[in-house]
Design an enzyme around this catalytic site. Structure first.
Site: not given
Ligand SMILES: Cc1cc2nc3c(=O)[nH]c(=O)nc-3n(C[C@H](O)[C@H](O)[C@H](O)COP(=O)(O)O)c2cc1C
Length: 384
Positions: A25, A107, A128, A165, A250, A274, A277
């Site tokens: 991950y 986050s 964030q 992913r 962002k 990112h 990602r």
């Protein structure tokens, strides 16, 4: 295993300690991982210019970001699930950042709630956020962050839909609301991780109410699906009106989008894909930085992330006009390897590399480097 001497070494330690699904991950990127790779590789095309005999005995790596002095041109960027890499991982990372005199950005998808993290060090955390379909939930998140002393919000805008992913798909990570047998076996093969993190049951996301799900995976699925794909600049403008603190946008990759972010009233932008990602096939962040810096022309601060594993990469980004850079995987590997000490080690490694690189380039400070601009690069084919 030998003591890690660089970020690649921390990555190896992280790989050994974490269950595969958590390591993948962190490590993985979207689809073919082309953007993930070029984020790192494109730094190599830029050649730094050595300058000798220039008295580099008084070196200073400090910079100022959003009016706050910080001792290094680094910020720990938002990394979801950090509390799954180390117990209370977000607290550990925040403490390491505060000890190094740099900001930590929490986050939204953290395990530790913002209240606990913000109380864990003197320096205020950045927070964030995504804009969710459920605007009430989005607002509640920001209100709670503000009540905890947060004055800087980073709104991530490159997630209209979630990147895929393939390693996560193969591991069944976040795709099912409960872990399958393969994932359970993966966890069982890492007893020390299980003992530390999941000893009393799997943790949950700390910033969301119980209604969002009964397990980490179901919560995470629900929140990800709640990120609003219908968002437009008008939504960002509305958030700007309602958020009294500093706003960082962002996920900017073009000069036109940088311009729009400024129109909306962003105080700073993060040039980011990112970490490779999201949009696989997007250019590297370092390759688009210069164009964006030129368009912004000092009207807002420009930060960059993506592929930073070495101090020399930070130096290249600063010379191309970034005010500071965000670390992502670099500190996540440190956290997974050794907790707070590992994050401190990651910061220290990159800081030492920046310091040596600057000195060998004949500069005493980040200010001198930034003033040199393109002259910090050798006139080779790779010169920007
Ligand atoms: C494991 C992981 C989780 C992440 N979670 C978030 C997140 O919750 N919010 C966000 O805006 N960015 C998130 N990112 C992206 C980072 O903030 C940053 O843009 C990226 O990691 C930079 O690339 P680098 O890891 O190559 O340095 C995450 C990145 C990683 C590796």
């Amino acid at each position: 295993m030998s003591t890690p001497v660089n970020i690649a070494g921390l990555r190896q330690h992280a790989q050994r300690r974490l269950p595969r699904m958590f390591f993948d991950y962190i490590d993985g990127g979207a689809f073919s991982e082309a953007t993930l790779r070029c984020n790192e590789v494109d730094f190599d095309a830029l050649a730094l210019r050595p300058q000798i005999l220039r008295d580099v005995s008084r070196r200073d790596l400090s910079v100022s970001v959003l009016g706050q002095k910080q001792s290094l041109p680094l910020i720990l960027g938002p990394v979801g699930f950090a509390g799954m890499f180390w117990k209370e991982g977000e607290v550990a990372a925040n403490r390491a950042a505060a000890a190094a005199g740099i900001p930590f950005c929490l986050s939204t998808m953290s395990i530790c709630p913002v209240k606990r993290v913000s109380a864990s060090a003197e320096r205020p955390v950045w927070f964030q956020s995504y804009i969710l379909r459920d605007r009430g939930l989005s607002k509640a998140l920001l209100d709670r962050a503000a009540a905890c002393g947060v004055t800087v919000v980073v709104v991530t805008v490159d997630t209209a839909v979630s990147g895929l992913r393939e390693k996560d798909v193969a591991n069944g990570f976040r795709l099912a609301s409960r872990l399958g047998p393969r994932a359970m076996l993966d966890l069982a093969r890492h007893p020390s991780w299980c003992w530390q993190i999941a000893g009393r049951g799997m943790p949950l996301l700390g910033n969301f109410p119980a209604e969002t799900g009964a397990t980490l995976m179901s919560q995470s699925q629900r929140i990800t699906a709640n990120i609003d794909p219908a968002l437009t600049w008008a939504d960002l403008a509305e958030l700007r009106t309602n958020w009294p603190g500093k706003l960082i946008v962002k996920g900017i990759m073009t000069a036109d989008d940088a311009e729009r972010a400024l129109d909306v009233g962003a105080d700073a932008i993060v040039v980011s894909n990112h970490g490779g990602r999201q949009l696989d096939g997007a250019p590297s962040t370092i390759s688009v930085l210069r164009r964006i810096v030129e368009r912004v022309a000092g009207r807002a601060e420009v930060l960059l992330d993506g592929g930073i594993r070495r101090g020399s990469q930070v130096v290249k980004a600063l010379a191309l006009g970034a005010d500071a850079v965000l670390l992502g995987r670099a500190y996540a590997f440190g956290l997974a390897a050794e907790g707070e000490a590992g994050v401190s080690r990651a910061i220290e490694m990159i800081a030492t590399e920046i310091d040596i690189t600057l000195a060998l380039m004949g500069f005493n400070s980040v200010a001198e480097l930034r003033a040199a601009g393109l002259d910090a690069f050798e006139k080779t084919e790779g010169r920007p």
